[in-house]
Design a protein around this motif. Structure first.
Motif, PDB file in Angstrom:
ATOM      1  N   GLU A 155      -1.417   0.929 -12.176  1.00 23.00           N
ATOM      2  CA  GLU A 155      -1.424   1.960 -11.151  1.00 23.00           C
ATOM      3  C   GLU A 155      -1.459   3.350 -11.777  1.00 23.00           C
ATOM      4  O   GLU A 155      -2.070   4.273 -11.248  1.00 23.00           O
ATOM      5  CB  GLU A 155      -0.197   1.811 -10.252  1.00 23.00           C
ATOM      6  CG  GLU A 155      -0.231   2.677  -9.020  1.00 23.00           C
ATOM      7  CD  GLU A 155       0.775   2.240  -7.980  1.00 23.00           C
ATOM      8  OE1 GLU A 155       0.700   2.762  -6.860  1.00 23.00           O
ATOM      9  OE2 GLU A 155       1.620   1.373  -8.277  1.00 23.00           O
ATOM     10  N   SER A 156      -0.819   3.487 -12.951  1.00 23.81           N
ATOM     11  CA  SER A 156      -0.728   4.807 -13.586  1.00 23.81           C
ATOM     12  C   SER A 156      -2.028   5.241 -14.237  1.00 23.81           C
ATOM     13  O   SER A 156      -2.287   6.442 -14.380  1.00 23.81           O
ATOM     14  CB  SER A 156       0.387   4.802 -14.634  1.00 23.81           C
ATOM     15  OG  SER A 156       0.134   3.815 -15.623  1.00 23.81           O
ATOM     16  N   THR A 157      -2.869   4.275 -14.648  1.00 17.38           N
ATOM     17  CA  THR A 157      -4.093   4.636 -15.370  1.00 17.38           C
ATOM     18  C   THR A 157      -5.364   4.085 -14.753  1.00 17.38           C
ATOM     19  O   THR A 157      -6.452   4.589 -15.035  1.00 17.38           O
ATOM     20  CB  THR A 157      -4.033   4.143 -16.830  1.00 17.38           C
ATOM     21  OG1 THR A 157      -3.803   2.727 -16.831  1.00 17.38           O
ATOM     22  CG2 THR A 157      -2.939   4.842 -17.609  1.00 17.38           C
ATOM     23  N   ASP A 158      -5.278   3.051 -13.936  1.00 14.52           N
ATOM     24  CA  ASP A 158      -6.470   2.370 -13.430  1.00 14.52           C
ATOM     25  C   ASP A 158      -6.702   2.546 -11.939  1.00 14.52           C
ATOM     26  O   ASP A 158      -7.711   2.087 -11.420  1.00 14.52           O
ATOM     27  CB  ASP A 158      -6.403   0.873 -13.757  1.00 14.52           C
ATOM     28  CG  ASP A 158      -6.450   0.623 -15.256  1.00 14.52           C
ATOM     29  OD1 ASP A 158      -7.341   1.181 -15.906  1.00 14.52           O
ATOM     30  OD2 ASP A 158      -5.610  -0.126 -15.766  1.00 14.52           O
ATOM     31  N   GLY A 182      -3.757  -2.896  -3.606  1.00 16.99           N
ATOM     32  CA  GLY A 182      -2.399  -2.394  -3.432  1.00 16.99           C
ATOM     33  C   GLY A 182      -1.558  -2.710  -4.650  1.00 16.99           C
ATOM     34  O   GLY A 182      -1.992  -3.409  -5.574  1.00 16.99           O
ATOM     35  N   GLY A 183      -0.357  -2.183  -4.659  1.00 18.47           N
ATOM     36  CA  GLY A 183       0.562  -2.437  -5.758  1.00 18.47           C
ATOM     37  C   GLY A 183       1.045  -3.873  -5.738  1.00 18.47           C
ATOM     38  O   GLY A 183       1.497  -4.375  -4.697  1.00 18.47           O
ATOM     39  N   GLY A 240       0.815  -1.203   0.000  1.00 24.08           N
ATOM     40  CA  GLY A 240       0.000   0.000   0.000  1.00 24.08           C
ATOM     41  C   GLY A 240       0.849   1.253   0.000  1.00 24.08           C
ATOM     42  O   GLY A 240       2.083   1.208  -0.147  1.00 24.08           O
ATOM     43  N   GLU A 241       0.210   2.386   0.162  1.00 26.68           N
ATOM     44  CA  GLU A 241       0.924   3.655   0.200  1.00 26.68           C
ATOM     45  C   GLU A 241       1.879   3.679   1.387  1.00 26.68           C
ATOM     46  O   GLU A 241       1.545   3.244   2.486  1.00 26.68           O
ATOM     47  CB  GLU A 241      -0.078   4.801   0.294  1.00 26.68           C
ATOM     48  CG  GLU A 241      -0.888   4.981  -0.988  1.00 26.68           C
ATOM     49  CD  GLU A 241      -1.832   6.171  -0.920  1.00 26.68           C
ATOM     50  OE1 GLU A 241      -1.788   6.986  -1.840  1.00 26.68           O
ATOM     51  OE2 GLU A 241      -2.591   6.263   0.058  1.00 26.68           O
ATOM     52  N   GLY A 242       3.095   4.122   1.132  1.00 29.18           N
ATOM     53  CA  GLY A 242       4.094   4.150   2.189  1.00 29.18           C
ATOM     54  C   GLY A 242       4.747   2.811   2.435  1.00 29.18           C
ATOM     55  O   GLY A 242       5.533   2.658   3.374  1.00 29.18           O
ATOM     56  N   GLY A 243       4.435   1.808   1.605  1.00 26.72           N
ATOM     57  CA  GLY A 243       5.064   0.494   1.741  1.00 26.72           C
ATOM     58  C   GLY A 243       4.384  -0.439   2.706  1.00 26.72           C
ATOM     59  O   GLY A 243       4.879  -1.540   2.970  1.00 26.72           O
ATOM     60  N   ALA A 244       3.228  -0.056   3.247  1.00 28.01           N
ATOM     61  CA  ALA A 244       2.526  -0.907   4.219  1.00 28.01           C
ATOM     62  C   ALA A 244       1.918  -2.117   3.518  1.00 28.01           C
ATOM     63  O   ALA A 244       1.430  -2.019   2.392  1.00 28.01           O
ATOM     64  CB  ALA A 244       1.431  -0.102   4.913  1.00 28.01           C
ATOM     65  N   PRO A 245       1.929  -3.294   4.176  1.00 27.12           N
ATOM     66  CA  PRO A 245       1.288  -4.470   3.583  1.00 27.12           C
ATOM     67  C   PRO A 245      -0.224  -4.282   3.502  1.00 27.12           C
ATOM     68  O   PRO A 245      -0.822  -3.599   4.333  1.00 27.12           O
ATOM     69  CB  PRO A 245       1.664  -5.606   4.546  1.00 27.12           C
ATOM     70  CG  PRO A 245       1.977  -4.932   5.841  1.00 27.12           C
ATOM     71  CD  PRO A 245       2.554  -3.595   5.487  1.00 27.12           C
ATOM     72  N   VAL A 246      -0.837  -4.894   2.496  1.00 31.08           N
ATOM     73  CA  VAL A 246      -2.275  -4.785   2.272  1.00 31.08           C
ATOM     74  C   VAL A 246      -2.939  -6.097   2.669  1.00 31.08           C
ATOM     75  O   VAL A 246      -2.465  -7.171   2.286  1.00 31.08           O
ATOM     76  CB  VAL A 246      -2.565  -4.464   0.792  1.00 31.08           C
ATOM     77  CG1 VAL A 246      -4.059  -4.498   0.497  1.00 31.08           C
ATOM     78  CG2 VAL A 246      -1.981  -3.106   0.424  1.00 31.08           C
TER      79      VAL A 246
END
Length: 474
Positions: A379-382, A329-330, A315-321
């Motif tokens: 992540e860049s478009t969706d 998450g990414g 997730g944002e900041g590297g947190a696990p999702v």
């Protein structure tokens, strides 16, 4: 050996297959491929990297196998490449020659390498049975150029060992054996059509029928057991009810390269009696996620990691999702079928990996408690950030495709002074009522996920693999 079914000693002992590959009106036996490729490999001695105009032809098959026998790196070139793309691929790759045929006049500047490379002919009827030493698994087999979204295409380096690991994992997941006949009509310059669709059968030992174009009628007439297609192919198949029902004798229908719309998934099940396999991968990773021949298959989900692959969501900041099936998450992956870097781009290669060895896919996903993955999109478009919410475009698209007036849709986030981004849906359909579609989504999903605007269009921009080019929408 990378292409195990083409072991020259085994073929010489009689392990031939008279119809190993059927393509462009030609039928090639294993001995045809081994003999022709062997003759070519002797003539390629000393070469490092060559370009192949990746048309669906017998010449392309023999050219690629000849390079693999000789340990020469192949640069597959899309047949419809424009002058600028062609010049970039040849210059960046350092290809030393065209193998088989060169593209006809494409208004290429005389100063470009594209117009000056020599052409090495591929003779389908030449034969040479000398053995060739097996190249090291770490040697680069292909430089595949990705469709550049933020600049010129990047050359993805795929080694022999990476390809072998990826194909073996899929053979295990799909129970793919020498008894199968694979049918597809996909381009031979991407992972889907080239690595999976050509090298896969040659490694597993199954037959391959390449239909030239992936039309419903061509697929029906081929009478295979295993079919590959992109969502556009399957959408056309279900529109031809007779053709779709004729595929009911197959073992597996596999969809990839883009998300398969849920209505198409459901219609395939209804017409063929077969639940399609969905999978996920990239040029850089081969196929890392898939549903299985002997496992559950859910519409909109791409299954679990294939053999040897691990995944995680960040997730944002590297947190696990959390793996709750909803939180996104990414997606990051690691495994034995990941690429060896980008050619001439150490900066881009370094940016693609985390310090602890995970490849950053750039895609957003959700994972449920059983390890099933759902890809939300790029992540860049969706990944749309609207009014403080993180919204996956894929979820909104799935909802809209469930409405009877919608045939195709692409959802994007466009800049908005108030919300940061507003959800906008580009819709191809019949008698579309924008207000009704917005209400439909708000009734199925959280209200904040509803489109703020519906734009009706005649068609969506797509690339050669059927992927919607969202950066062209706005």
């Amino acid at each position: 050996m990378l292409l195990r079914s083409l072991n020259p000693l085994a073929v010489a002992r009689g392990d031939d297959l008279p119809d190993a590959v059927r393509i462009d009106g030609h039928t090639l036996s294993r001995s045809d491929i081994v003999g022709g490729a062997g003759a070519l490999a002797r003539r390629l001695a000393g070469a490092e990297r060559v370009a192949v105009l990746a048309e669906p032809s017998a010449t392309t098959v023999v050219a690629i196998v000849g390079c693999l026998l000789a340990g020469v790196t192949v640069v597959p070139v899309p047949p419809d490449s424009g002058p600028a793309e062609l010049a970039h691929i040849l210059s960046d790759s350092g290809a030393q020659a065209w193998l088989g045929t060169a593209p006809e006049n494409r208004d290429i500047p005389p100063s470009s390498r594209a117009g000056t490379l020599p052409v090495v002919p591929v003779r389908l009827h030449a034969r040479d049975w000398h053995s060739h030493p097996e190249p090291n698994p770490s040697s680069i087999a292909f430089v595949l150029y990705t469709s550049g979204t933020t600049g010129p295409p990047k050359g993805v380096l795929l080694s022999r060992g990476v390809i072998a690991a990826g194909l073996d994992a899929l053979a295990q997941a799909w129970q793919w054996t020498a008894k199968d006949t694979l049918v597809h009509g996909l381009p031979l310059f991407h992972v889907h059509g080239l690595i999976l669709g050509l090298l896969g059968p040659l490694r597993v030992g199954s037959r391959l029928i390449h239909t030239g174009k992936p039309t419903p009628r061509a697929y029906t007439q081929a009478r295979g057991s295993l079919y590959f297609g992109v969502p556009t192919v399957w959408s056309r198949v279900v529109e031809d009810e007779e053709a779709a029902r004729a595929l009911s004798g197959a073992r597996l229908l596999v969809s990839g390269s883009a998300p398969l719309p849920v209505p198409v998934f459901s219609r395939l099940v209804e017409l063929t009696g077969l639940t399609p396999i969905e999978r996920y991968g990239m040029s850089e990773t081969m196929i890392t996620l898939s549903t299985r021949a002997d496992g559950e298959r859910r519409p909109g989900w791409v299954g679990t990691p294939v053999q040897g692959v691990e995944t995680r969501l960040v997730g944002e900041g590297g947190a696990p999702v959390p793996h709750d099936g909803e939180s996104i998450g990414g997606l990051q992956v690691r495994g034995p079928m990941l690429f060896d870097g980008y050619l001439n781009r150490p900066d881009a290669t370094a940016e693609s990996w985390t310090e602890d060895g995970w490849f950053v896919t750039g895609d957003v996903a959700a994972i449920d408690a059983d390890g099933f993955h759902r890809i939300v999109g790029r992540e860049s478009t969706d990944l749309i950030k609207s009014g403080g919410y993180r919204i996956g475009a894929g979820e909104v698209e799935t909802s809209l495709l469930g409405h009877p007036s919608v045939r195709e849709v692409a959802v994007v986030g466009l800049a908005d002074d108030d919300l940061g981004q507003r959800v906008v849906a580009f819709v191809v359909g019949d008698a579309v009522d924008p207000a009704a579609l917005i209400e439909h989504v708000a009734g199925e999903l959280s209200v904040h996920k509803r489109p703020r605007e519906i734009r009706v269009v005649d068609s969506l921009p797509r690339n050669a693999m059927g992927k919607v080019q969202k950066k062209l929408l706005g």
